[in-house]
Design an enzyme around this catalytic site. Structure first.
Site, short mmCIF file in Angstrom:
data_model
loop_
_atom_site.label_atom_id
_atom_site.label_comp_id
_atom_site.label_asym_id
_atom_site.label_seq_id
_atom_site.Cartn_x
_atom_site.Cartn_y
_atom_site.Cartn_z
N GLU A 19 2.80 -4.09 0.50
CA GLU A 19 1.87 -3.65 0.52
C GLU A 19 1.52 -3.11 -1.13
OE1 GLU A 19 -0.66 -1.70 3.18
OE2 GLU A 19 -2.68 -2.67 2.47
N GLN A 77 4.55 4.05 9.87
CA GLN A 77 4.02 4.29 9.40
C GLN A 77 4.65 5.33 7.60
OE1 GLN A 77 0.36 3.51 8.69
NE2 GLN A 77 1.14 3.95 5.97
N HIS A 129 -6.30 -0.82 13.05
CA HIS A 129 -5.06 0.39 12.72
C HIS A 129 -5.81 1.82 13.84
CE1 HIS A 129 -1.43 0.06 10.20
NE2 HIS A 129 -2.67 -1.31 9.59
N HIS A 189 -4.81 -7.41 13.34
CA HIS A 189 -4.40 -6.80 12.13
C HIS A 189 -5.91 -5.25 12.38
CE1 HIS A 189 -1.95 -4.64 9.10
NE2 HIS A 189 -2.58 -4.12 9.45
FE FE2 Z 1 -2.46 -2.41 8.06
#
Ligand code: FE2
Length: 419
Positions: free
Chosen positions: A216, A155, A60, A58
């Site tokens: 999250e 996003q 970005h 994971h």
């Molecule tokens: Fe992330």
């Protein structure tokens, strides 16, 4: 090439690994030939640990090395990170090449730290899909040295903007490998649920994997994980599904978590915890006591649920540090999750190797075994406990039988007579 006197991760004894035409031909108990040291094709590992390459499940890569532009985060929260990224997209018009250059700088850091498998999320909220195009090119260019899996990640949500769903579909058609999502950022709970269900539908339609940024947030009422796991269970696709972050789980009641775990075990979905990023990002709305903000790693592992560790960021609006090193993520994660007991320490490298490989859907082709491609790393430690205690660096990273990264151990001279 022969790697002599290797210690295989998780096994006793010393082994000789014979590599030819990019493949591991044999792994046999070390033979005491005593004459191999002047052969260029023989590396005597002197009992150092050999293990499969690290897996970054994971990151970005389209965000890396952007921290501070257009501004630094003040609060350190997930939500301010999203605001800054949105501002950046409007203010700074990067070319596809700019994005590729940043991503490749980060991949170089990852390779130097023994990583050869990466899952990157890519923001697909941009109508030009510039980040996706950049990463699709990087994926092909870097293939000889590193396997890159791309998540199409909306996003700013799937239902917050009229074109977001269309862009996600387009990204999948263009070649993204995994469907992403961010249900806790949608405008309503119902939209969040809908985004999870839609991600699973699209994964089935386009034969993709799923990896959701799930819960999250430090909100004990954020419960999209039960939707993701429950739907995956009903569809029989748990093994293709990953839940990333799931930090809200740390705030759930034990009674609810007990019930949730029954679904997770039946569904067989994978988890990625991001210890450094979430220690930094979570707890930002707490006064003391401040929550650690990590999902229940130790408890899930005890129940046989697959959990891996990732870094998430390298200098982006969400997290200002990071250098690609997963060993430091393990170090922080073991502390943050109260996993600093002997049994967890000696198995900790599972978190950045086999467990991540399972989440990425790597099957028999991953691992140091006869018949597999010769992809492996050697770390500067004689046993698993010392590897973690010393955060052992990677001495060699070998890909298809070629040494692609080599690091000389640091040498320190002590001028102190008592030693
Ligand atoms: Fe992330």
């Amino acid at each position: 090439m022969i790697l002599k006197n290797a210690k295989l991760y998780g096994q006793d004894g010393r082994w000789d690994i014979h590599i030819e035409v990019g493949t591991i031909q044999t792994i046999k108990p070390a033979a005491d030939t005593g004459q191999s040291s002047n052969n260029n094709d023989v590396i005597d590992l002197n009992g150092k640990i050999v293990l499969p390459p690290y897996v970054e499940p994971h990151i970005h890569l389209d965000y890396v090395l952007t921290a501070g532009t257009p501004r630094w985060s003040q609060s350190g929260s997930v939500f301010e990170g999203i605001e800054i990224w949105s501002e950046r997209k409007q203010l700074i018009n990067e070319s596809k090449q700019d994005i590729k250059d940043r991503a490749l700088k980060a991949i170089k850091m990852q390779l130097q730290h023994g990583i050869q498998h990466v899952r990157t999320h890519v923001d697909v909220g941009d109508p030009e899909l510039k980040g996706l195009k950049a990463l699709l090119e990087v994926k092909e260019e870097i293939k000889p040295w590193l396997d890159l899996q791309i998540v199409a990640f909306p996003q700013e949500g799937l239902y917050t903007k009229p074109d977001a769903e269309e862009l996600l579909v387009k990204a999948l058609e263009m070649g993204a490998d995994v469907v992403g999502g961010i249900p806790h950022y949608e405008l309503t709970r119902e939209d969040g649920v809908r985004s999870v269900i839609r991600a699973l539908e699209l994964a089935n339609k386009y034969d993709k994997l799923v990896d959701i940024h799930c819960d999250e947030i430090d909100d004990d009422q954020s419960r999209y994980l039960e939707v993701l796991a429950g739907e995956a269970l009903k569809l029989g696709m748990g093994d293709r599904v990953t839940a990333s972050h799931t930090t809200a789980m740390a705030s759930y009641s034990n009674a609810y978590t007990y019930k949730l775990f029954q679904t997770l075990k039946k569904a067989g979905i994978h988890f990625v915890a991001l210890p450094k990023a979430n220690l930094h990002l979570q707890g930002r709305f707490d006064s003391h006591p401040v929550r650690r903000g990590l999902t229940r790693v130790k408890e899930m592992l005890a129940e046989g649920i697959n959990v891996s560790f990732g870094l998430d960021s390298i200098m982006d609006p969400w997290y200002p540090l990071g250098n690609g090193d997963l060993m430091s993520v393990v170090d922080v994660g073991l502390h943050a999750c109260h996993m600093t007991d002997f049994n967890h320490i000696v198995k900790a490298l599972d978190l950045i190797t086999t467990n991540g490989a399972k989440a990425l859907g790597l099957k028999g082709e991953y691992g140091v075994k006869e018949g597999n491609q010769a992809n492996l790393i050697v770390i500067d430690a004689d046993d698993e406990y010392e590897a973690i205690r010393t955060q052992a660096p990677v001495l060699y990273s070998i890909r298809n039988g070629e040494v692609i990264v080599e690091t000389k151990p640091v040498e320190t001279t002590m001028n102190v007579s008592i030693f």
